[in-house]
Design an enzyme around this catalytic site. Structure first.
Site, PDB file in Angstrom:
ATOM      1  N   GLY C  46      68.778  24.448 -49.322  1.00 25.00           N
ATOM      2  CA  GLY C  46      67.782  24.091 -50.335  1.00 25.00           C
ATOM      3  C   GLY C  46      68.260  22.979 -51.248  1.00 25.00           C
ATOM      4  O   GLY C  46      67.534  22.020 -51.515  1.00 25.00           O
ATOM      5  N   ARG C 338      82.885  37.122 -33.937  1.00 24.87           N
ATOM      6  CA  ARG C 338      82.798  38.208 -34.914  1.00 24.87           C
ATOM      7  C   ARG C 338      82.207  39.483 -34.336  1.00 24.87           C
ATOM      8  O   ARG C 338      82.676  40.582 -34.637  1.00 24.87           O
ATOM      9  CB  ARG C 338      81.943  37.748 -36.089  1.00 24.87           C
ATOM     10  CG  ARG C 338      82.643  36.672 -36.867  1.00 24.87           C
ATOM     11  CD  ARG C 338      81.789  36.102 -37.964  1.00 24.87           C
ATOM     12  NE  ARG C 338      82.576  35.143 -38.727  1.00 24.87           N
ATOM     13  CZ  ARG C 338      82.088  34.382 -39.689  1.00 24.87           C
ATOM     14  NH1 ARG C 338      80.822  34.464 -40.003  1.00 24.87           N
ATOM     15  NH2 ARG C 338      82.875  33.556 -40.332  1.00 24.87           N
TER      16      ARG C 338
END
Lengths: 253, 224, 645
Positions: C46, C338
């Site tokens: 953003g 992960r």
């Protein structure tokens, strides 16, 4: 994690309805706080207790709870971010307190950071200082390769140390003069140390200092309290560099 | 410095404090070394007094010194008022001074005021009776140029001695912070030099204040 | 009826982005200031988008719930950011980064998007250096790299353990510059409550001022949601306390499809849960796996002795330590992706080899200290070690860290096409809020890359392709029509929340939701568990609307109301996650269905049935959402069983 006995505490919290209203301390008793919980988790327990009693919970700022966003901002037992060194409030753990302790929790108090509610203060002044000059004027795109300008490791490391400021405001809160010099100097230093930021270093120093003054922050009297309470250990040697940058810039005018 | 805003900026004002402070520090170093002469020889001391009392350069320097002092004091008050405004009206219920923060650094104004009182006392006792008397051609108990006589006269009185010691202790505290702080403000500092300058400040303040105190104590002892 | 058109440009993979840029529509400089763009969120995606669009000359309004754009949770990323610079001469290339990302994502991402991401990764590093980001450097003054999971090259750039902070502050400084220039107006402490759709196009948002409680409407020719992920559905996660899925959820309820909600990343190296009052979990950077070795006791009795405090980790000799990652995955060792590392830890703990209440394994630096010396280890990880010690009171130089997996990142999100546009025209989604680049699992140091890529280098182009046709749309009155209606809806929603006046705190219900999610929709999912989870969430939702208590008023600062509003959405989103997990009868990346695993316990994909993006469309309250499928075509990399052995 060490197993220690839970704590019973008296927590004296500042309550203030709004910026214009007078505040007061409210005393609460808390029981069975785990020494392994964080200070803010203790505050959560307090709020849960208040809600269950039908009272309004204490408003305080917090977000990441891992010591990096800079949102949490409590003045605990006479210290910004509490009695532990190099931690933010959210990283302060209850094992730093003893069973039966009375803990005083206050908001940052400084004219530059008016209280919004309870322990929440308005630090938008920092954003205004940043907008005045805390940047390098480059647009997106059209920049040289990242390795085009080698930067001595020492300078890069020093810039990183300055850049570790999280903008929490502990420096202003703890400074007897309500001065924002450590915050401003950290940004000025970081960018002045890098060749990319060197180019507009003079303009930046002048613009940021002018905005800081305009917003009513105090003057630095080199007590070093800001450095001592800074959760990231930002050094006041940055303030010397800011002074240098500012004075050189002014003398060249 | 074409920019008229320099002195209205926070760093500009602090810069003025530093420069005047450093100037006063140099003066103190000079004054202290001059005083030391009095311990060893009254005649030599009086010769120095006579030289300075009639020397126009010294007079000009005195005027500059006076202006410097006034600027230092005036800005001390201006900055303090500003700072207390920036601190705001809400005081902390509890505030602890971190261990690394010098006591002196938080009390520079009050220390300065004690130093100022000392200066007023000192000027009324010595400068007024010596340099000023010489200029105004007033006559007093002792000759304006007989500094040694004035020294033994005042410092034989124990309340004066006590006042001077208090003054010098305040001065010591003021200097321990003021010296490195002035250099920090003009930007002459970095991470490596910060502790070194603090150490130099302490040594300097101790030497200067001991030198001053030595004259007072020696004179007092001699009067016993 | 929504159709998914991914709008992937023509041409070879290598040329797609260039082709797109060469042929897209642009807005001329004089017209840009006539166009308003709303950006919700001020993190890497953003903040970068708002700054870049402001620089271009658009009239930008940026919103965040924090007190300053600098606090967005991107700041907490520790380890680094990937780029295919090949500065280390170790064989890296744009293609390899692309390939690693597709493979790491277990072949559930769109090739064209991922290739573009790898392509612009190099520009990101250059941009950040130019902004003054103090990346780590070698003595020669050039940029340093380290390794991360799922890659066999060193391509991760870093700034101590605070890379996210430094990148965010870089974007924040660029944003600040635009705020100073007036091209961007910042609205901090403002929460987006809903989007406004007029004649099928997104035209603005309705917000709540968190200080005054005021409800406002803002018009924009286009709206960008860069509001991060929804990991806080689980209550305990590595997300910030305020991180929420509400913006995405509101967009979903207004017609934007929500893709792959069940892809949730569980990070293997977090500090274990210590007690019932725990409010969040703290991540220990993946970079620690460069030098730390993960192990659990080989003998169950040793594990039990450690749990009881009768033995310490140091008392276990090397031959009784099970370095299970090195044992199972010799090629990648401790640097497996992960999802693999997390499941392996869970497998050990489920079999009774866990320590610390059974929910932890060790991450040991003894060997690194022996090999490199304490100084080197301290220089590399000092700040992380300090953080660990502050939290746990254990000194990781002397005793191994205890770690356990925790909810960290959500690969799923709002469905977007190649232009990052959602199924609502004029509504775009960037960063973690969209679903686009990570497939079913995200590799370390790729989140920062994706956020900045979307914000700096993708949206500023693609949004113009949309805005070029909006020049003749006049700014709308936000006090009438649809804007006024949505404002009233928002006020009614708040009123409804305030009027429940029950007895339960928001947090207590959120915690319950977290337990349900972790137990039934967590690391190992089953059909029965998910079905039961859905029921439990539905019941909890009813309980919430009957029993929640929000003290204070709506027209003032009211933290409980903010939380309640977010939890109300989590209670619906949680169900969609479970529903998506239930429908996806395969295991891939972060989504592990216990029914679908290989003999060795690895994730077993069902490529013939599930090689698609599952995008859900809202059909109304208590109506089952509709599933749309976007087939994933793999033209440039072969679909394979992931192998890290």
């Amino acid at each position: 994690m060490s197993e220690v006995q839970n704590l019973n505490l008296t927590v004296k919290v500042w309550r203030q309805k709004g910026p214009k209203e007078a505040g007061h301390f409210e005393t609460n008793e808390l029981k069975g706080i785990s020494p392994n919980s964080s200070f803010l988790e203790m505050m959560d327990v307090l709020n849960e207790q208040l809600i269950n009693e039908g009272k309004e919970p204490v408003a305080f700022d917090h977000d990441c709870r891992e010591g990096i966003c800079g949102m949490c901002s409590l003045y605990i037992n006479g210290h910004a971010h509490g009695p532990d060194d190099h931690v933010t409030t959210c990283q302060l753990h209850m094992r730093k307190f003893k069973d039966g302790d009375t803990i005083t929790v206050e908001p940052w108090r400084s004219a530059g950071f008016p209280v919004i509610k309870d322990l929440m203060v308005d630090r938008s002044a920092y954003d205004k200082i940043m907008a005045a000059g805390g940047f390098i004027s480059v647009n997106t795109g059209g920049v040289p390769d990242g390795n085009a300008i080698p930067i001595p490791k020492k300078d890069a490391d020093e810039a990183m140390d300055a850049a570790s400021c999280i903008g929490c405001g502990a420096c202003v809160a703890t400074c007897k003069n309500g001065s924002a010099m450590l915050f401003v100097s950290a940004k000025v230093s970081q960018l002045a140390l890098l060749p990319q930021g060197r180019i507009e270093a003079a303009r930046r120093a002048k613009a940021m200092v002018a905005k800081m003054d305009e917003l009513g922050f105090g003057n630095c009297t080199n007590t070093g309290a800001c450095e001592a309470e800074c959760p990231k250990g930002v050094s006041i040697s940055n303030i010397a560099r800011l002074n240098r940058e500012f004075l050189c810039a002014k003398f060249q005018d | 410095m074409s920019n008229p805003n320099f002195l209205s900026s926070s760093i500009g004002k602090k810069f003025l404090m530093s420069i005047t402070g450093l100037f006063l520090i140099m003066f103190l170093a000079f004054h202290a070394s001059m005083n030391m002469v009095a311990i060893f020889s009254s005649e030599a001391y009086n010769a120095v007094c006579e030289f300075l009392g009639t020397n126009w350069y010294a007079l000009a320097a005195t005027a500059v010194l006076a202006i410097g002092t006034l600027v230092h004091i005036a800005y001390a008050f201006i900055l303090s008022v500003q700072n207390s405004k920036a601190r705001g009206n809400n005081k902390y219920d509890s505030q602890v001074r971190p261990a690394s923060v010098e006591w002196a650094s938080k009390n520079m104004l009050i220390l300065g005021i004690i130093v100022l009182c000392g200066i007023v006392l000192h000027l009324s006792q010595f400068w007024y009776k010596m340099m000023f008397a010489e200029l105004a051609e007033m006559s007093n108990e002792f000759a304006a140029t007989d500094g040694a006589a004035w020294i033994s006269y005042y410092f034989s009185q124990w309340p004066v001695v006590v006042a001077y010691i208090v003054w010098l202790v305040a001065l010591w505290f003021h200097l321990t912070h003021g010296f490195w702080s002035a250099l920090q403000t003009i930007g002459w500092n970095n991470k490596i030099w910060l502790p070194r300058l603090k150490c130099i400040s302490d040594i300097f303040a101790t030497i200067v204040c001991c030198a001053f105190a030595a004259v007072v104590i020696v004179a007092f002892c001699q009067s016993l | 009826m929504t159709t998914l058109n991914s709008k992937i440009p023509e041409g070879h993979l290598y040329e797609k982005w260039s082709n797109y840029k060469a042929h897209q529509k642009l807005v001329n400089p004089a017209n840009k200031r006539k166009l308003d763009v709303i950006v919700v969120g001020s993190g890497l995606a953003g903040g970068a988008a708002a700054a870049s669009l402001g620089e271009l000359g658009f009239n930008v309004k940026c919103f965040c719930y924090q007190d300053s754009p600098r606090r967005a949770h991107s700041i907490a990323a520790q380890g680094g950011i990937n780029a295919a610079k090949n500065y280390q001469n170790d064989g890296d290339s744009v293609y390899r980064l692309f390939y690693d990302t597709i493979k790491g994502g277990d072949y559930r991402a769109r090739e064209a998007n991922v290739y573009r991401l790898a392509e612009v990764s190099n520009n990101i590093i250059d941009q950040c250096v130019a902004q003054g980001v103090p990346f780590a450097r070698d003595y020669g003054g050039l940029l340093a790299n380290r390794s991360f999971g799922g890659a066999q090259v060193s391509r991760t750039f870093y700034a101590k353990g605070q890379t996210g902070q430094q990148l965010l502050l870089g974007a924040y400084s660029a944003l600040s510059r635009q705020i100073g220039k007036g091209t961007v107006t910042m609205y901090p402490r403002t929460e987006m409550m809903d989007i406004v759709v007029v004649d099928g196009k997104c035209r603005g948002i309705v917000t709540r001022n968190l200080i005054t409680g005021e409800i406002d409407a803002h018009f924009g020719h286009a709206v960008i949601l860069a509001t991060g992920g929804y990991g806080n559905v689980f209550f305990l996660s590595t997300n910030a306390m305020g991180s929420n899925g509400s913006a995405a959820w509101k967009a979903y309820k207004k017609g934007a499809c929500f893709a792959n909600p069940c892809y949730i990343q569980i990070h293997p190296t977090c500090i274990p849960v210590h007690g019932e009052f725990q409010s969040k979990l703290t991540l220990m950077s993946e970079s620690l796996r460069n030098d730390g070795r993960i192990w659990a006791p080989k003998k169950a009795e040793d594990a039990e002795a450690i749990r009881n405090g009768k033995k310490k980790a140091q008392d276990i000799p090397d031959e009784d330590r099970d370095f299970y990652l090195e044992r199972r995955y010799p090629a990648f060792g401790n640097l497996v992706p992960r999802d693999v590392a997390s499941r392996a830890a869970k497998e050990r703990c489920d079999h009774g080899f866990g320590v610390e209440n059974g929910g932890a394994v060790f991450l040991d630096f003894k060997y690194a200290i022996e090999r490199l010396g304490k100084d080197v280890v301290e220089a590399r990880y000092g700040n992380l070690f300090q953080m660990y010690e502050k939290i746990t009171n254990d000194n990781p130089y002397e005793t191994p860290m205890k770690i356990y997996p925790a909810i960290h990142y959500t690969m799923g999100g709002i469905w977007v096409d190649y232009e990052l546009q959602t199924t609502i025209p004029g509504l775009f989604a960037a960063g973690e809020a969209n679903f686009s680049d990570h497939g079913a699992n995200r590799l370390g140091a790729s989140a920062l890359m994706q956020g900045l890529s979307d914000g700096y280098f993708v949206l500023p182009y693609t949004i113009q392709n949309y805005l070029a046709d909006e020049l003749h749309t006049p700014r709308m009155d936000t006090n009438s029509g649809e804007f006024a209606k949505v404002k009233e809806d928002v006020k009614a929603h708040i009123e409804k929340l305030m009027n429940v006046k029950g007895t339960k705190s928001v947090d207590s219900i959120h915690k319950e939701l977290g337990h349900i999610m972790w137990e039934h929709v967590g690391m190992g999912r089953t059909k029965e568990g998910l079905q039961e989870g859905i029921k439990m969430i539905q019941e909890l939702r009813k309980k919430f609307w009957a029993e929640v208590r929000i003290p204070g008023n709506a027209n003032e600062l009211n933290v409980e109301l903010e939380k309640a509003n977010r939890v109300a959405d989590f209670l619906e989103l949680g169900e969609l996650i479970a529903r998506d997990a239930l429908h996806r009868e395969e295991s891939c990346g972060g989504h592990f269905r216990e029914e679908y695993q290989t003999e060795e316990g690895e994730a077993l994909r069902q490529d013939d049935k599930f090689a698609y993006v599952g995008a859900w469309e809202y059909k109304g309250e208590d109506v089952e959402p509709e599933l749309h499928k976007e087939e994933l075509k793999f033209e440039y990399c072969e679909l394979k069983q992931r192998n890290y052995k």
